[in-house]
Design an enzyme around this catalytic site. Structure first.
Site, PDB file in Angstrom:
ATOM      1  N   CYS A  23      17.785 -12.700  43.816  1.00  0.00           N
ATOM      2  CA  CYS A  23      17.380 -12.635  42.403  1.00  0.00           C
ATOM      3  C   CYS A  23      18.182 -11.561  41.677  1.00  0.00           C
ATOM      4  O   CYS A  23      18.715 -11.784  40.581  1.00  0.00           O
ATOM      5  CB  CYS A  23      15.893 -12.295  42.285  1.00  0.00           C
ATOM      6  SG  CYS A  23      14.786 -13.499  43.027  1.00  0.00           S
ATOM      7  N   CYS A  91       8.167   0.775   0.758  1.00  0.00           N
ATOM      8  CA  CYS A  91       7.790   1.684   1.846  1.00  0.00           C
ATOM      9  C   CYS A  91       7.736   0.915   3.172  1.00  0.00           C
ATOM     10  O   CYS A  91       8.308   1.346   4.181  1.00  0.00           O
ATOM     11  CB  CYS A  91       6.421   2.306   1.590  1.00  0.00           C
ATOM     12  SG  CYS A  91       6.299   3.262   0.072  1.00  0.00           S
ATOM     13  N   ASP A 503      -3.478 -36.186  22.710  1.00  0.00           N
ATOM     14  CA  ASP A 503      -3.724 -36.537  24.110  1.00  0.00           C
ATOM     15  C   ASP A 503      -5.069 -37.267  24.150  1.00  0.00           C
ATOM     16  O   ASP A 503      -5.930 -37.010  23.292  1.00  0.00           O
ATOM     17  CB  ASP A 503      -3.768 -35.256  24.944  1.00  0.00           C
ATOM     18  CG  ASP A 503      -4.227 -35.522  26.364  1.00  0.00           C
ATOM     19  OD1 ASP A 503      -3.623 -36.380  27.020  1.00  0.00           O
ATOM     20  OD2 ASP A 503      -5.206 -34.882  26.803  1.00  0.00           O
ATOM     21  N   ASP A 702      -5.381 -30.612  25.841  1.00  0.00           N
ATOM     22  CA  ASP A 702      -6.294 -29.638  26.463  1.00  0.00           C
ATOM     23  C   ASP A 702      -5.969 -29.342  27.909  1.00  0.00           C
ATOM     24  O   ASP A 702      -6.540 -28.437  28.496  1.00  0.00           O
ATOM     25  CB  ASP A 702      -7.732 -30.146  26.370  1.00  0.00           C
ATOM     26  CG  ASP A 702      -8.010 -31.273  27.362  1.00  0.00           C
ATOM     27  OD1 ASP A 702      -7.104 -32.111  27.561  1.00  0.00           O
ATOM     28  OD2 ASP A 702      -9.105 -31.305  27.940  1.00  0.00           O
ATOM     29  N   ASP A 706      -0.433 -30.925  29.491  1.00  0.00           N
ATOM     30  CA  ASP A 706      -0.057 -30.997  28.070  1.00  0.00           C
ATOM     31  C   ASP A 706       0.797 -29.801  27.637  1.00  0.00           C
ATOM     32  O   ASP A 706       1.388 -29.823  26.559  1.00  0.00           O
ATOM     33  CB  ASP A 706      -1.313 -31.047  27.178  1.00  0.00           C
ATOM     34  CG  ASP A 706      -2.139 -32.296  27.415  1.00  0.00           C
ATOM     35  OD1 ASP A 706      -1.538 -33.372  27.580  1.00  0.00           O
ATOM     36  OD2 ASP A 706      -3.378 -32.199  27.438  1.00  0.00           O
TER      37      ASP A 706
END
Length: 817
Positions: A23, A91, A503, A702, A706
């Site tokens: 890695c 500001c 969905d 949900d 998905d």
């Protein structure tokens, strides 16, 4: 960040996600190939990277992006700071630019309305103390916000109280000056003005504390702004009031010994300061109201909890509750934490989460959400989520993040306000010379009045407040009805949506099987039929079996205990209950046991054609009936979809189900376009296809499968009753699981963007109209000051109208009513 040479810098980045030397090597090679990088070393043990690079060619954000694209994370910290001393958009813009230039700061946004700064920083490169010092160097104050701390609120309250006291003293000192000024008008010539009030030295004595003690904040702010090579509202106020005061002081001194009265302008400077302080007080109170949603949400939390520690019952503050504590909740009390019921049963009011006013029955093993209300039974709850991990804390965090973020539309206001003050000063100077040289030659007082009026009328305060106050009010109101926008950019983008993809499972439908049909053969007792299938299925852990048992229990039918039970995977179950041998399952199971189905198959096919799962039932080797289970459509889905269509939005449904089942569900709810048999991995591709057709797509789902589609869509909407992964991937969370929330989200977005545009229009129009009127001599300086002060208040009040938006509304095609 360390300077290495004139054209070389060194940066250290903390990296997360590395598991081995491969890695580290992969990241190192990628960084070395980047343009402008001289050396890159990645240390696996320390989990960091040291990069030497040419800042003219490369930057830290590019390195962070490359590391993230490889599948690793760069560790950053997000800190919130309360900022004090800001008076206008200039500001906020100056602080934001200053922080973004700091080494180690990935991004910084400053919100004028909330008076805070959100800074994403590299903890190896810059500390929170360095951030605070930078803000202070720019001429403002900064205080690190801490979780569960009221320090910031108390500090703001003290500042507000101090400002209120300043205004009261300023008003008392300015009143005699105002009285003297009013006495000069022809229509008030009969008004009695004490001779003392007309005395130049008395006026000077009254105006000095207003100008230099109460008005000190404007001088300090102006000095710090100019020192940092920028200009803000303080510069305009200090210039205008100083011009009036010092010219009056000059006239007072030269009038010594003369008998004639002189025209003085002490009241101009004092009344201007007083009116500006009054405007700022109104503005602060109005801005406080714009965060009402957060206060309401926080008010839902319990303040204390009764816990069992070492067998002893004790009441403790909520923030001292820890994981796995056993919490006692008495009838009528708020549930303090998210957890699971260990003992007791009760009805629980979950309306704050679901919007459903009917209490939900809860018993042992059921999960329970903090801030819901225990209506009638005693409960013992095991705490599974406490503090910032509870559902309510997460909701509050999302709303706070949204209110503190910037919408893209705000960039316009930021650009304008950044150059506005210098232009105004130039215009005021030009106005002075035009009056002094051409219009009223040699009349210094007349030219001075116009100069002051132009300076004061043109403060860009309203411009800076136009967007953030609307975002605060709009996202707050949306949260109250269960729609959580994760940022201002999502709130803005939502109003462009023209296509919604739904969905099916858990979104259009309930997402769990429900007993829908009970068909009993003539001659067999229905009550016995239900008792037998409920008693048999009670032994199974299959979701369909749970749905059947639940359906039987709802009919108030008591169950037997099965003497024998056998689950036959893929076919059904077999059980012995009292003297009855019960078979429940597929046609193949019945055929294996030589059950005659002559009367059943036609009806079975009819039920299956509308997407239902059918189980045949035999008792003592005789067919006695069938039951059907289906994932039923939510009660509100059809109305919600019609509502979206009436808004001119194209609605589609996407599901992995077969075409026949998908179309039958689509027909039930009024969806004509159905995309069926879509693999979870292909949902994102289907969304991309729609985007390629030029559609602005909102994906609503949900489930875990998905998440890619939610991330790909222009706007991802997660049903709040779904999985954490889906909610994390989405831009908007619909807490209540009701599809009407989709229309509510789009409607609220349209309302908020319209409100922002109104604010920006009036802020710009106000200055565009006000400056010429002031330059033409139609506005006295004190009147210009009053108009300027209340322009900011009007912008905030307009934004607050969003808090009263009603959602029981009518829609007509392509137009929100």
């Amino acid at each position: 960040m360390i300077d290495v040479s004139e054209n070389q810098k060194e940066v250290h980045l903390q990296i997360a996600g590395m598991t081995c030397a491969a890695c580290a090597n992969r990241i190192e090679k990628t960084l070395k190939k980047a343009d402008g990088v001289e050396t890159a070393n990645v240390n696996l043990a320390l989990e960091n990277a040291t990069i030497k690079y040419n800042p003219d060619v490369a930057n830290v954000k590019e390195f962070e992006t490359k590391i993230k694209n490889l599948g690793y994370d760069v560790v950053t910290e997000k800190k919130e700071f309360a900022i004090t001393g800001m008076t206008c958009a200039a500001c906020a813009s100056r602080i934001e630019k200053g922080l973004n230039k700091m080494n180690g700061v990935s991004s910084a946004t400053v919100n004028l309305a909330l008076e805070n700064a959100t800074v994403v920083l590299n903890p190896l490169e810059v500390s929170t103390q360095a951030i605070i010092q930078k803000v202070e160097k720019l001429g403002y104050g900064a205080l690190l916000k801490k979780e569960n701390s009221s320090d910031t609120a108390e500090y703001k309250e003290k500042v507000l109280k101090r400002q209120k006291n300043k205004f009261i003293i300023s008003a008392i000192l300015s009143l005699p000056l105002l009285w003297a000024m009013v006495g000069h008008f022809q229509f008030t010539s009969s008004l009695y003005v004490p001779a003392l009030f007309m005395n130049p030295w008395f006026q000077l004595i009254l105006s000095i504390p207003v100008q230099f003690i109460i008005g000190k904040q404007f001088y300090v702010g102006a000095y710090k702004a100019l020192r940092n090579q920028s200009a803000n509202m303080d510069v305009l106020v200090a210039l205008g009031t100083s011009a009036a005061f010092f010219y009056s002081l000059y006239l007072t001194i030269v009038s010594i010994g003369s008998n004639g009265g002189v025209e003085l302008y002490y009241e101009t400077s004092s009344i201007l300061i007083t009116l500006i302080l009054l405007g700022k007080l109104f503005e602060a109170r109005a801005k406080g109201r714009s965060s009402e949603a957060i206060k309401k949400l926080m008010g839902l939390q319990a303040k204390t909890a009764i816990v069992e520690r070492n067998g002893v019952e004790k009441e403790i503050p909520l923030d001292q509750v820890v994981l796995n504590d056993i919490v006692y909740v008495k009838p009528g009390e708020k549930v303090p934490v998210d957890g699971v019921i260990m003992e007791g049963n009760s009805a629980v009011d979950e309306s704050m989460i679901t919007g459903e006013s009917v209490p939900v029955d809860k018993t042992v093993g059921d999960s329970i959400i903090g801030a819901t209300i225990n209506k009638n039974g005693f409960l013992k709850i095991k705490a599974l989520k406490v503090g910032k991990d509870t559902a309510l804390a997460q909701i509050i965090k999302i709303v706070e993040d949204a209110q503190g973020s910037k919408a893209p539309i705000q960039r316009l206001a930021d650009k304008i306000s950044g150059i506005f003050v210098p232009i105004v000063v130039a215009l005021a100077v030009i106005t002075f010379f035009i009056w002094f040289i051409w219009i009223n030659p040699g009349s210094f007082p007349s030219a001075l009045e116009k100069f002051i009026a132009v300076l004061v009328i043109a403060c860009p305060c309203a411009l800076g407040l136009a967007t953030p106050t609307s975002i605060m009010a709009g996202s707050g109101r949306a949260a109250e009805i269960g729609v959580l926008f994760k940022g201002g950019e999502h709130l803005e983008k939502t109003h462009f949506i023209n296509t919604v993809v739904l969905d099916k499972t858990g979104t259009v439908t309930k997402g769990e099987p429900t007993l829908t049909d009970v068909i009993v053969k003539e001659g067999f007792d229905e009550n016995l039929f239900l008792r037998l299938i409920g008693s048999a299925e009670k032994q199974s852990e299959h979701p369909v079996a749970e749905a059947i048992v639940q359906g039987v229990k709802e009919k108030k039918i008591s169950l037997f205990e099965a003497e024998q039970f056998n689950a036959i995977p893929g076919y059904g179950i077999q059980a012995l209950i009292k003297e009855y041998s019960v078979l429940i399952g597929t046609q193949k199971l019945m055929e294996q046991h030589h059950i005659n189905l002559m009367d059943a198959l036609e009806l079975k096919q009819k039920l299956e054609s509308v997407g239902k799962t059918v189980m045949l039932v035999a008792v003592n080797q005789q067919y006695v009936g069938m039951i059907a289970v289906a994932d039923i459509v939510k009660e509100t889905s059809k109305d919600a979809i019609n509502r979206l269509k009436n808004m001119g939005i194209e609605v589609m449904m996407m599901t992995g189900d077969n075409q026949r089942t998908a179309e039958s569900i689509g027909k039930l709810v009024g969806i004509d376009q159905v995309i069926s048999e879509v693999l979870p991995s292909d949902k994102a591709k289907e969304v991309k296809k729609l985007q390629d057709q030029g559609k602005t797509v909102a994906m609503v789902g949900d489930g875990i499968n998905d998440a890619p589609a939610l991330a790909t869509a222009d706007i991802g909407m997660a049903i709040g009753t779904g999985t954490d992964v889906a909610i994390e991937a989405a831009d908007i969370t619909l807490i209540r699981g009701d599809l009407n929330s989709i229309a509510d989200a789009i409607f609220m977005s349209k309302k908020t963007i319209r409100n922002i545009k109104q604010n920006l229009f009036w802020a710009l129009a106000y200055n565009s109209i006000g400056i010429p009127i002031a330059a033409a001599g139609f506005l006295a300086p004190w009147l210009a000051g009053a108009a300027m002060a209340f322009s900011s208040v009007s912008v905030v009040l307009n934004a607050l109208r969003l808090q009263r938006v009603k959602f029981k509304i009518s829609f007509s095609k392509n137009n929100v009513k």
